[in-house]
Design a protein around this motif. Sequence first.
Motif, short mmCIF file in Angstrom:
data_model
loop_
_atom_site.label_atom_id
_atom_site.label_comp_id
_atom_site.label_asym_id
_atom_site.label_seq_id
_atom_site.Cartn_x
_atom_site.Cartn_y
_atom_site.Cartn_z
N HIS A 103 0.80 -1.22 0.00
CA HIS A 103 0.00 0.00 0.00
C HIS A 103 0.83 1.27 0.00
O HIS A 103 0.29 2.37 -0.03
N GLY A 122 -2.62 -0.96 -4.19
CA GLY A 122 -3.92 -0.30 -4.22
C GLY A 122 -4.29 0.20 -2.84
O GLY A 122 -3.49 0.13 -1.92
N HIS A 123 -5.56 0.69 -2.76
CA HIS A 123 -6.40 0.86 -3.92
C HIS A 123 -6.12 2.22 -4.55
O HIS A 123 -6.03 3.21 -3.85
N THR A 127 -13.36 3.14 -4.44
CA THR A 127 -14.18 2.04 -4.94
C THR A 127 -15.07 1.52 -3.83
O THR A 127 -14.65 1.52 -2.66
N SER A 129 -15.63 -1.36 -3.25
CA SER A 129 -15.00 -2.57 -2.71
C SER A 129 -14.09 -2.25 -1.53
O SER A 129 -13.67 -3.15 -0.81
N LYS A 130 -13.73 -0.98 -1.36
CA LYS A 130 -12.90 -0.56 -0.21
C LYS A 130 -13.53 0.70 0.39
O LYS A 130 -12.92 1.76 0.42
N ILE A 155 -4.57 -1.97 -8.47
CA ILE A 155 -5.91 -2.48 -8.14
C ILE A 155 -6.73 -1.38 -7.45
O ILE A 155 -6.18 -0.51 -6.79
N GLY A 156 -8.05 -1.49 -7.63
CA GLY A 156 -8.96 -0.62 -6.88
C GLY A 156 -9.53 0.51 -7.70
O GLY A 156 -8.82 1.47 -8.00
N GLY A 157 -10.80 0.38 -8.06
CA GLY A 157 -11.50 1.46 -8.75
C GLY A 157 -11.05 1.67 -10.19
O GLY A 157 -11.29 2.74 -10.76
N ALA A 175 -5.73 -5.07 -11.89
CA ALA A 175 -6.58 -6.12 -11.32
C ALA A 175 -7.95 -5.52 -11.06
O ALA A 175 -8.04 -4.42 -10.50
N ILE A 176 -8.97 -6.22 -11.51
CA ILE A 176 -10.33 -5.70 -11.33
C ILE A 176 -11.20 -6.73 -10.62
O ILE A 176 -11.06 -7.92 -10.82
N MET A 177 -12.10 -6.21 -9.79
CA MET A 177 -12.99 -7.09 -9.06
C MET A 177 -14.45 -6.75 -9.40
O MET A 177 -15.04 -7.40 -10.27
N PRO A 179 -16.11 -4.56 -11.23
CA PRO A 179 -16.63 -4.30 -12.59
C PRO A 179 -16.95 -5.57 -13.37
O PRO A 179 -17.94 -5.63 -14.08
C1 LIG Z 1 -9.53 -6.66 -3.41
C2 LIG Z 1 -8.89 -5.35 -3.36
N1 LIG Z 1 -7.64 -5.18 -2.81
C3 LIG Z 1 -7.25 -3.91 -2.85
C4 LIG Z 1 -5.97 -3.43 -2.29
O1 LIG Z 1 -5.77 -2.23 -2.22
O2 LIG Z 1 -5.12 -4.28 -1.94
S1 LIG Z 1 -8.39 -2.90 -3.58
C5 LIG Z 1 -9.46 -4.17 -3.84
C6 LIG Z 1 -10.80 -4.02 -4.45
C7 LIG Z 1 -10.82 -4.04 -5.94
O3 LIG Z 1 -11.59 -3.00 -6.34
P1 LIG Z 1 -12.61 -2.97 -7.57
O4 LIG Z 1 -13.83 -3.72 -7.14
O5 LIG Z 1 -12.87 -1.50 -7.70
O6 LIG Z 1 -11.94 -3.56 -8.76
#
Ligand SMILES: Cc1nc(C(=O)O)sc1CCOP(=O)(O)O
Length: 199
Positions: A103, A122-123, A127, A129-130, A155-157, A175-177, A179
């Motif tokens: 981070h 990330g992130h 997002t 997700s966080k 990763i992230g947003g 890396a995407i989650m 979407p």
């Molecule tokens: C699973 C994960 N890990 C993160 C980190 O910062 O380590 S951010 C995150 C969520 C991924 O976001 P989205 O759904 O916007 O793709």
Amino acid sequence: MELHVITNGDMLLEHWERIPQFINEIDFLHIREQSKTANELFTIVNMLLEKGVPANKVIINDRLDLALVMDVYGIQLGYRSIPLSVVTQKQIFEHLQVGKSVHDVEEAIRAEDEGADYLLFGHVFSTNSKKGLPPRGVQSLHAVVQSVDIPVVAIGGITPLNVGEVVANGAKGIAIMSPIWNTKNPLQLINEYRNASHL
Ligand SMILES: Cc1nc(C(=O)O)sc1CCOP(=O)(O)O
């Protein structure tokens, strides 16, 4: 650009069933199901492999035992995982690619020193997700990329609208989650990411 897809921890059966439809268009699938038992995960990964998901595209989050037993491409370690140095020091794990979630620059440098093969940073953007946690921003991504020689996956947003900026700041991949699990048309979405990353 490498495209990593992360499972969302709460996958419905229809989500798992969708993976074979787009696995050829992505580079890696991270199984990140933190509340599942080893036995449940074993069943899920076996099911995916039987449906044609190549083991060399699968990265298992946190569970070194499963990554070894399933003979997959890699293991993704986070703050709750077994220490990175323990994994990288032991020759029996040599064939596994080891990713570390970081981070900031300090964590990134330490992970590289300890032998990580790549980093997940990330992130980057805010997002759902966080929720409630401030995003790190592309400047921090850039600083992390500059501080290490190993590849950094962001990763992230990350969306098709901001992926160009992410790549321009040195990320080897994204890396995407949410979407991918929220769309009805994963192939079209993947295309959008790929096209936008070339701009
Ligand atoms: C699973 C994960 N890990 C993160 C980190 O910062 O380590 S951010 C995150 C969520 C991924 O976001 P989205 O759904 O916007 O793709």
